[in-house]
Write an enzyme that holds these catalytic residues in place. Structure first.
Site, PDB file in Angstrom:
ATOM      1  N   ASP A 156      12.297 -47.192   3.928  1.00 10.02           N
ATOM      2  CA  ASP A 156      12.631 -46.401   2.759  1.00 10.02           C
ATOM      3  C   ASP A 156      13.605 -45.313   3.217  1.00 10.02           C
ATOM      4  O   ASP A 156      13.326 -44.606   4.181  1.00 10.02           O
ATOM      5  CB  ASP A 156      11.300 -45.820   2.246  1.00 10.02           C
ATOM      6  N   ASP A 193       8.348 -30.619   2.579  1.00 11.35           N
ATOM      7  CA  ASP A 193       6.963 -30.280   2.912  1.00 11.35           C
ATOM      8  C   ASP A 193       6.735 -30.024   4.403  1.00 11.35           C
ATOM      9  O   ASP A 193       6.532 -28.885   4.817  1.00 11.35           O
ATOM     10  CB  ASP A 193       5.984 -31.322   2.338  1.00 11.35           C
ATOM     11  N   ASP A 248      16.118 -42.057   2.256  1.00  7.52           N
ATOM     12  CA  ASP A 248      16.528 -41.012   1.327  1.00  7.52           C
ATOM     13  C   ASP A 248      17.759 -40.326   1.882  1.00  7.52           C
ATOM     14  O   ASP A 248      17.804 -39.998   3.074  1.00  7.52           O
ATOM     15  CB  ASP A 248      15.402 -39.983   1.157  1.00  7.52           C
TER      16      ASP A 248
HETATM   17  P1  ATP Z   1       7.437 -42.309   3.402  1.00  7.92           P
HETATM   18  O1  ATP Z   1       8.703 -42.822   2.801  1.00  7.92           O
HETATM   19  O2  ATP Z   1       7.030 -42.899   4.693  1.00  7.92           O
HETATM   20  O3  ATP Z   1       6.335 -42.254   2.426  1.00  7.92           O
HETATM   21  P2  ATP Z   1       8.769 -39.773   3.301  1.00  7.92           P
HETATM   22  O4  ATP Z   1       8.608 -38.566   4.160  1.00  7.92           O
HETATM   23  O5  ATP Z   1      10.126 -40.383   3.236  1.00  7.92           O
HETATM   24  O6  ATP Z   1       7.680 -40.790   3.789  1.00  7.92           O
HETATM   25  P3  ATP Z   1       8.960 -39.584   0.452  1.00  7.92           P
HETATM   26  O7  ATP Z   1       7.867 -39.468  -0.533  1.00  7.92           O
HETATM   27  O8  ATP Z   1       9.822 -40.785   0.460  1.00  7.92           O
HETATM   28  O9  ATP Z   1       8.286 -39.366   1.873  1.00  7.92           O
HETATM   29  O10 ATP Z   1       9.865 -38.289   0.262  1.00  7.92           O
HETATM   30  C1  ATP Z   1      11.110 -38.101   0.939  1.00  7.92           C
HETATM   31  C2  ATP Z   1      11.243 -36.670   1.411  1.00  7.92           C
HETATM   32  O11 ATP Z   1      11.197 -35.783   0.298  1.00  7.92           O
HETATM   33  C3  ATP Z   1      10.117 -36.201   2.313  1.00  7.92           C
HETATM   34  O12 ATP Z   1      10.334 -36.527   3.647  1.00  7.92           O
HETATM   35  C4  ATP Z   1      10.141 -34.697   2.077  1.00  7.92           C
HETATM   36  O13 ATP Z   1      11.180 -34.117   2.820  1.00  7.92           O
HETATM   37  C5  ATP Z   1      10.480 -34.603   0.615  1.00  7.92           C
HETATM   38  N1  ATP Z   1       9.257 -34.567  -0.208  1.00  7.92           N
HETATM   39  C6  ATP Z   1       8.648 -35.602  -0.821  1.00  7.92           C
HETATM   40  N2  ATP Z   1       7.554 -35.208  -1.498  1.00  7.92           N
HETATM   41  C7  ATP Z   1       7.449 -33.897  -1.319  1.00  7.92           C
HETATM   42  C8  ATP Z   1       6.542 -32.889  -1.771  1.00  7.92           C
HETATM   43  N3  ATP Z   1       5.488 -33.198  -2.537  1.00  7.92           N
HETATM   44  N4  ATP Z   1       6.772 -31.623  -1.397  1.00  7.92           N
HETATM   45  C9  ATP Z   1       7.846 -31.300  -0.632  1.00  7.92           C
HETATM   46  N5  ATP Z   1       8.722 -32.191  -0.183  1.00  7.92           N
HETATM   47  C10 ATP Z   1       8.549 -33.464  -0.503  1.00  7.92           C
HETATM   48 MG    MG Z   2      10.777 -41.896   2.035  1.00  4.58          MG
END
Ligand code: ATP
Ligand code: MG
Length: 436
Positions: free
Chosen positions: A63, A142, A65
């Site tokens: 995934d 976060d 971003d």
């Molecule tokens: P994964 O894709 O493995 O679930 P991820 O860290 O990429 O992990 P995502 O939910 O895809 O998590 O979110 C992408 C990014 O957006 C996170 O790494 C974080 O920087 C930010 N983010 C997501 N959700 C939150 C939140 N609830 N509060 C603050 N920042 C967030």
């Molecule tokens: Mg992600």
């Protein structure tokens, strides 16, 4: 103290390509295309979040971003295959076949927007829709490990909050004041546990302390969001570890109160749930599909069984009817916390209500059970119970064997007579009904 500096007031530590291990091999071709095209058009273009973190850990992230200073409209004008989504904050989704790359414009943290209207009375963020710069964007994220920015311009990593060291030390540290960050968004408690489970990271003591006593804040989170989180917690291959951590940090009971109560009273139920979670993790590791309805059925099984017994004592009904009724009631209770779509709750109820049917092993109705559309799930559920010594092993073997038998063998197993006299057939049916 680190990380508590004023948002936007710090310069990043820049880790040059030679000093880190993030290779482009760990980044999908599609994500690279988007990164390069933004860069060539003159915008800042960074991979951020789990993609960088997991690439550092060589976990082959799936995934990706992307964060940029291009506005959503500017992003859209660069890509034909792009859709803007979200009303409160617009994001660009660039599609490549089944893969979607999410592109977000830098935005400022809510506490940086100089007014109180960005928070509700309990401090939760209700508005964070102000575009910003990268050095503002970082503060709304976060955990420090999720706030690393990989710059496609020179393959360096920009680190404002010490995330690089925290990934190396496998630590989950919240950016800023942990109390405030958890108050803003209580789902971050679940995210802490999810990342700890998935990555084997330690949740920093400051975060554990801030969670303690505040887990009930999850009650204020919209039930639909908790369902999304539920899927991420239990369907991504680390369900067993995540489940234990959720219980350890008193979060599980906030999601599944009736299940937590049953777990705390019954070690056998814990063993059953563990077996189901391990099974599900194995399936994910093997690339097989997992359905949330099965795990939900497992979580709700003991509460449902107990309530079914109560309902049956109150009113005359079959065991199967009582299980169906109790499932309905327990699911309705759960919906207030986690909104589970009907397409999962309906089959789950059927799966549980079918359990008594495994005890009938003779006759037409029994043999027909094999063709029931929910047979497979009900069978897996029954088998799991017998595997942990909580079901009838003889029955489990019977239902396993009959599935691979020929029609003649089956007829024999179910003691079906080919062309018996009418009288005899009636007698058999009667006998089979008495047994069920
Ligand atoms: P994964 O894709 O493995 O679930 P991820 O860290 O990429 O992990 P995502 O939910 O895809 O998590 O979110 C992408 C990014 O957006 C996170 O790494 C974080 O920087 C930010 N983010 C997501 N959700 C939150 C939140 N609830 N509060 C603050 N920042 C967030
Ligand atoms: Mg992600």
């Amino acid at each position: 103290m680190k990380n508590t500096g004023k948002p936007g007031s710090k310069a990043p530590k820049i880790i040059r390509r030679a000093a880190h291990n993030v290779t482009r091999d760990e980044i999908s071709k599609s994500a690279l295309k988007v990164l390069y095209r933004l860069h060539k058009a003159g915008y800042q273009s960074f991979l951020v979040g789990g993609g960088v973190r997991d690439a550092m850990l060589e976990l082959h992230p799936k995934d990706f971003d992307i964060a940029t200073n291009a506005t959503p409209d500017e992003v859209r004008s660069l890509f034909g295959n792009c859709r803007l989504i979200g009303r409160r904050f617009r994001l660009a989704h660039v599609r490549f076949g089944r893969e979607i790359i999410e592109v977000a414009t830098f935005r400022a943290a809510a506490n940086h927007a100089d007014d109180d209207s960005a928070h509700d009375t309990e401090g939760r963020i209700i508005r964070d829709n102000v575009y910003g710069t990268i050095d503002e964007d970082v503060w709304r994220r976060d955990f420090t490990c999720n706030a690393l920015y990989y710059n496609i311009a020179d393959f360096s990593i920009w680190d404002y909050v010490g995330g690089f060291e925290d990934v190396k030390r496998k630590r989950l540290v919240l950016i800023g004041d942990p109390e405030q960050r958890l108050r803003e968004d209580p789902v971050r408690m679940l995210r802490a546990v999810r990342f700890a489970g998935k990555l084997g990271f330690t949740i920093d003591k400051s975060v554990v302390d801030a969670m303690r006593g505040h887990t009930n804040r999850l009650a204020n989170v919209p039930a639909a969001r908790l369902f999304d989180e539920f899927l991420k917690l239990f369907q991504t291959g680390f369900a067993k570890r995540t489940f234990d951590l959720l219980r350890e940090h008193k979060l599980f009971g906030e999601l599944f109160p009736a299940t937590e109560e049953a777990l705390s009273e019954d070690e056998e139920f814990v063993a059953f749930v563990h077996a189901a979670l391990q099974n599900s993790d194995k399936r994910v590791a093997a690339g097989q599909s997992v359905t949330p309805m099965f795990l939900l059925g497992v979580f709700l099984w003991l509460p449902v069984k107990k309530l079914a017994a109560v309902r049956r004592a109150e009113e005359k009904m079959s065991e199967s009817q009582s299980l169906s009724l109790a499932s309905y009631e327990i699911v309705s209770q759960l919906q207030r916390r986690i909104s589970v779509p009907k397409r999962f709750t309906v089959p789950m109820r059927e799966m549980l209500a079918l359990q008594p049917r495994f005890r009938t092993v003779r006759g037409k109705r029994a043999i027909k059970f094999l063709e029931h559309r929910r047979f497979r799930a009900a069978y897996d559920f029954m088998l799991l119970q017998s595997e942990v010594g909580q079901g009838d092993e003889v029955l489990a073997k019977f239902w396993t064997d009959v599935q691979t038998q020929s029609a003649e063998e089956r007829a024999k197993s179910f003691q079906m007579q080919t062309g018996p006299g009418k009288k005899r057939r009636r007698r058999r049916r009667h006998k089979s009904m008495q047994e069920s």
